[in-house]
Design a protein around this motif. Structure first.
Motif, PDB file in Angstrom:
ATOM      1  N   PRO A  84     -20.990   3.462  85.970  1.00  0.00           N
ATOM      2  CA  PRO A  84     -19.632   4.029  85.917  1.00  0.00           C
ATOM      3  C   PRO A  84     -19.208   4.701  87.213  1.00  0.00           C
ATOM      4  CG  PRO A  84     -21.169   5.337  84.607  1.00  0.00           C
ATOM      5  CD  PRO A  84     -21.876   4.071  84.972  1.00  0.00           C
ATOM      6  N   ARG A  85     -20.176   5.072  88.064  1.00  0.00           N
ATOM      7  CA  ARG A  85     -19.825   5.689  89.345  1.00  0.00           C
ATOM      8  C   ARG A  85     -19.114   4.709  90.273  1.00  0.00           C
ATOM      9  NH1 ARG A  85     -25.568   8.069  91.135  1.00  0.00           N
ATOM     10  NH2 ARG A  85     -26.034   5.899  90.659  1.00  0.00           N
ATOM     11  N   TYR A  86     -19.245   3.409  89.970  1.00  0.00           N
ATOM     12  CA  TYR A  86     -18.639   2.383  90.822  1.00  0.00           C
ATOM     13  C   TYR A  86     -17.281   1.920  90.302  1.00  0.00           C
ATOM     14  CZ  TYR A  86     -23.290   2.041  92.922  1.00  0.00           C
ATOM     15  OH  TYR A  86     -24.482   2.304  93.562  1.00  0.00           O
ATOM     16  N   LEU A  87     -16.772   2.589  89.283  1.00  0.00           N
ATOM     17  CA  LEU A  87     -15.481   2.228  88.702  1.00  0.00           C
ATOM     18  C   LEU A  87     -14.466   3.337  88.958  1.00  0.00           C
ATOM     19  CD1 LEU A  87     -16.833   0.942  85.266  1.00  0.00           C
ATOM     20  CD2 LEU A  87     -16.317  -0.422  87.300  1.00  0.00           C
ATOM     21  N   GLY A  88     -13.207   3.018  88.724  1.00  0.00           N
ATOM     22  CA  GLY A  88     -12.170   4.034  88.888  1.00  0.00           C
ATOM     23  C   GLY A  88     -11.113   3.625  89.903  1.00  0.00           C
ATOM     24  N   LYS A  89     -10.425   4.622  90.442  1.00  0.00           N
ATOM     25  CA  LYS A  89      -9.312   4.393  91.368  1.00  0.00           C
ATOM     26  C   LYS A  89      -9.731   4.751  92.788  1.00  0.00           C
ATOM     27  CE  LYS A  89      -4.453   5.688  92.129  1.00  0.00           C
ATOM     28  NZ  LYS A  89      -3.327   6.533  91.621  1.00  0.00           N
ATOM     29  N   TYR A  90      -9.477   3.812  93.706  1.00  0.00           N
ATOM     30  CA  TYR A  90      -9.819   4.004  95.112  1.00  0.00           C
ATOM     31  C   TYR A  90      -8.581   3.804  95.978  1.00  0.00           C
ATOM     32  CZ  TYR A  90     -14.814   3.613  93.900  1.00  0.00           C
ATOM     33  OH  TYR A  90     -16.052   3.802  93.375  1.00  0.00           O
ATOM     34  N   ILE A 146      -7.520   2.110  99.288  1.00  0.00           N
ATOM     35  CA  ILE A 146      -8.092   1.037 100.089  1.00  0.00           C
ATOM     36  C   ILE A 146      -7.330   0.860 101.397  1.00  0.00           C
ATOM     37  CG2 ILE A 146      -6.697  -0.699  98.874  1.00  0.00           C
ATOM     38  CD1 ILE A 146      -8.945  -2.712  99.293  1.00  0.00           C
ATOM     39  N   LEU A 147      -8.053   0.530 102.457  1.00  0.00           N
ATOM     40  CA  LEU A 147      -7.459   0.229 103.756  1.00  0.00           C
ATOM     41  C   LEU A 147      -7.986  -1.128 104.198  1.00  0.00           C
ATOM     42  CD1 LEU A 147      -5.803   1.116 106.258  1.00  0.00           C
ATOM     43  CD2 LEU A 147      -7.919   2.115 107.166  1.00  0.00           C
ATOM     44  N   ALA A 148      -7.078  -2.097 104.366  1.00  0.00           N
ATOM     45  CA  ALA A 148      -7.468  -3.448 104.766  1.00  0.00           C
ATOM     46  C   ALA A 148      -6.515  -3.945 105.847  1.00  0.00           C
ATOM     47  CB  ALA A 148      -7.438  -4.391 103.573  1.00  0.00           C
ATOM     48  N   SER A 149      -7.050  -4.148 107.042  1.00  0.00           N
ATOM     49  CA  SER A 149      -6.254  -4.655 108.173  1.00  0.00           C
ATOM     50  C   SER A 149      -4.983  -3.832 108.400  1.00  0.00           C
ATOM     51  CB  SER A 149      -5.899  -6.128 107.958  1.00  0.00           C
ATOM     52  OG  SER A 149      -7.069  -6.918 107.912  1.00  0.00           O
ATOM     53  N   GLY A 150      -5.108  -2.525 108.327  1.00  0.00           N
ATOM     54  CA  GLY A 150      -3.974  -1.655 108.595  1.00  0.00           C
ATOM     55  C   GLY A 150      -3.061  -1.404 107.411  1.00  0.00           C
ATOM     56  N   HIS A 151      -3.299  -2.086 106.284  1.00  0.00           N
ATOM     57  CA  HIS A 151      -2.486  -1.894 105.085  1.00  0.00           C
ATOM     58  C   HIS A 151      -3.199  -0.939 104.127  1.00  0.00           C
ATOM     59  CE1 HIS A 151       0.390  -5.062 106.100  1.00  0.00           C
ATOM     60  NE2 HIS A 151      -0.645  -5.820 106.454  1.00  0.00           N
ATOM     61  N   THR A 152      -2.471   0.088 103.706  1.00  0.00           N
ATOM     62  CA  THR A 152      -3.028   1.064 102.777  1.00  0.00           C
ATOM     63  C   THR A 152      -2.548   0.767 101.365  1.00  0.00           C
ATOM     64  OG1 THR A 152      -3.064   2.769 104.495  1.00  0.00           O
ATOM     65  CG2 THR A 152      -3.185   3.519 102.213  1.00  0.00           C
ATOM     66  N   GLY A 153      -3.469   0.834 100.405  1.00  0.00           N
ATOM     67  CA  GLY A 153      -3.092   0.546  99.029  1.00  0.00           C
ATOM     68  C   GLY A 153      -4.033   1.200  98.050  1.00  0.00           C
ATOM     69  N   TYR A 154      -4.043   0.684  96.821  1.00  0.00           N
ATOM     70  CA  TYR A 154      -4.837   1.261  95.744  1.00  0.00           C
ATOM     71  C   TYR A 154      -5.646   0.159  95.059  1.00  0.00           C
ATOM     72  CZ  TYR A 154      -1.533   4.986  96.625  1.00  0.00           C
ATOM     73  OH  TYR A 154      -0.772   5.946  97.242  1.00  0.00           O
ATOM     74  N   LEU A 155      -6.909   0.465  94.835  1.00  0.00           N
ATOM     75  CA  LEU A 155      -7.826  -0.454  94.183  1.00  0.00           C
ATOM     76  C   LEU A 155      -8.274   0.174  92.869  1.00  0.00           C
ATOM     77  CD1 LEU A 155      -9.755  -2.967  94.175  1.00  0.00           C
ATOM     78  CD2 LEU A 155     -11.394  -1.529  95.418  1.00  0.00           C
ATOM     79  N   TYR A 156      -8.078  -0.553  91.766  1.00  0.00           N
ATOM     80  CA  TYR A 156      -8.458  -0.058  90.444  1.00  0.00           C
ATOM     81  C   TYR A 156      -9.573  -0.959  89.891  1.00  0.00           C
ATOM     82  CZ  TYR A 156      -3.741   1.906  90.950  1.00  0.00           C
ATOM     83  OH  TYR A 156      -2.611   2.534  91.419  1.00  0.00           O
ATOM     84  N   LEU A 157     -10.689  -0.361  89.502  1.00  0.00           N
ATOM     85  CA  LEU A 157     -11.817  -1.113  88.955  1.00  0.00           C
ATOM     86  C   LEU A 157     -12.173  -0.550  87.580  1.00  0.00           C
ATOM     87  CD1 LEU A 157     -14.085  -1.246  92.146  1.00  0.00           C
ATOM     88  CD2 LEU A 157     -12.696  -3.117  91.211  1.00  0.00           C
TER      89      LEU A 157
END
Length: 237
Positions: free
Chosen positions: A130-136, A138-149
């Motif tokens: 469970p420590r690897y799940l949740g809301k992150y 994310i930064l990819a090639s200069g684009h900032t966003g949100y990763l949900y697992l």
């Protein structure tokens, strides 16, 4: 003195009846040959086929079958004797399948081919930390966003969103997998509907690899697109 008999004359009606009888005999012979061939196919398939199938009927019942042959509106098969009320019970059924049957395709709602005999139909799925799940973030090639697992029954699902890119909508991730402290998934747009929804004018596929660090608080890795490697990272929010 030899008696001469006049030849018997056949009326048109009698000739027509004789022709129809002959045609019926030919049709019966042809039909018998076809049926014999189909039965032979089923018998051969019953010894050589390694798959099973679950047939779902429109009335809500289920049976197990093997050696399926569909001809027109009829399905010929070897079926099990038991009828199930739940599909999962039919999938797990172990009864003998040996009775020839003819099923009307109009009564069938679905046919599900099961795994070959001798192969485990349902693989055990390892529990996800469970420590690897949740809301992150994310930064990819200069684009900032949100990763949900998230995970359900051992299966991991994911969504990513880049608010300042294209339409800024949620994108469902494909093939999400966590193995040990490694994370894998693909981000892709491969259909016209998805391309318009995302708001771009091209298709793409990006394959992500990442490693969890700091007890799951951070992910670092790279992604590939058209053979080009780019870095990405994410921080738990």
């Amino acid at each position: 003195m030899t008696e001469h008999r006049s030849p018997r004359h056949t009326s048109p009606e009698e000739a027509l009846e004789a022709l129809q009888q002959r045609e019926r005999r030919i049709a019966l012979l042809a039909g018998g040959a076809v049926l014999g061939t189909v039965v032979l196919m089923i018998v051969v398939a019953s010894f050589t086929s390694s798959y099973r199938a679950v047939v779902s009927f429109r009335d809500g019942s289920f049976i197990r079958t093997r050696a399926l042959v569909i001809a027109g509106n009829t399905m010929l098969c070897l079926r099990g004797q038991k009828s199930y009320t739940a599909k999962e019970d039919a999938r797990k059924g172990q009864e003998s399948i040996s009775t020839p049957a003819m099923l009307n395709m109009e009564s069938i709602a679905d046919i599900e081919i099961l795994s070959p005999a001798g192969i485990e139909e349902k693989k055990e799925v390892a529990a996800v930390n469970p420590r690897y799940l949740g809301k992150y973030k994310i930064l990819a090639s200069g684009h900032t966003g949100y990763l949900y697992l998230r995970a359900k029954n051992g299966q991991v699902y994911g969504v990513v969103r880049f608010p300042q890119w294209a339409n800024g909508v949620n994108e469902g991730l494909r093939g999400v997998r966590i193995a040990g402290n490694a994370l894998y998934f693909s981000r892709a747009v491969t259909s016209e509907h998805e391309r318009k929804r995302i708001g771009i004018n091209y298709y793409f596929t990006q394959r992500y690899n990442g490693r969890y660090t700091q007890n799951g608080r951070r992910i670092e890795g790279y992604y590939l697109r058209d053979g080009v490697k780019s870095s990405w990272s994410a921080e738990r929010m």
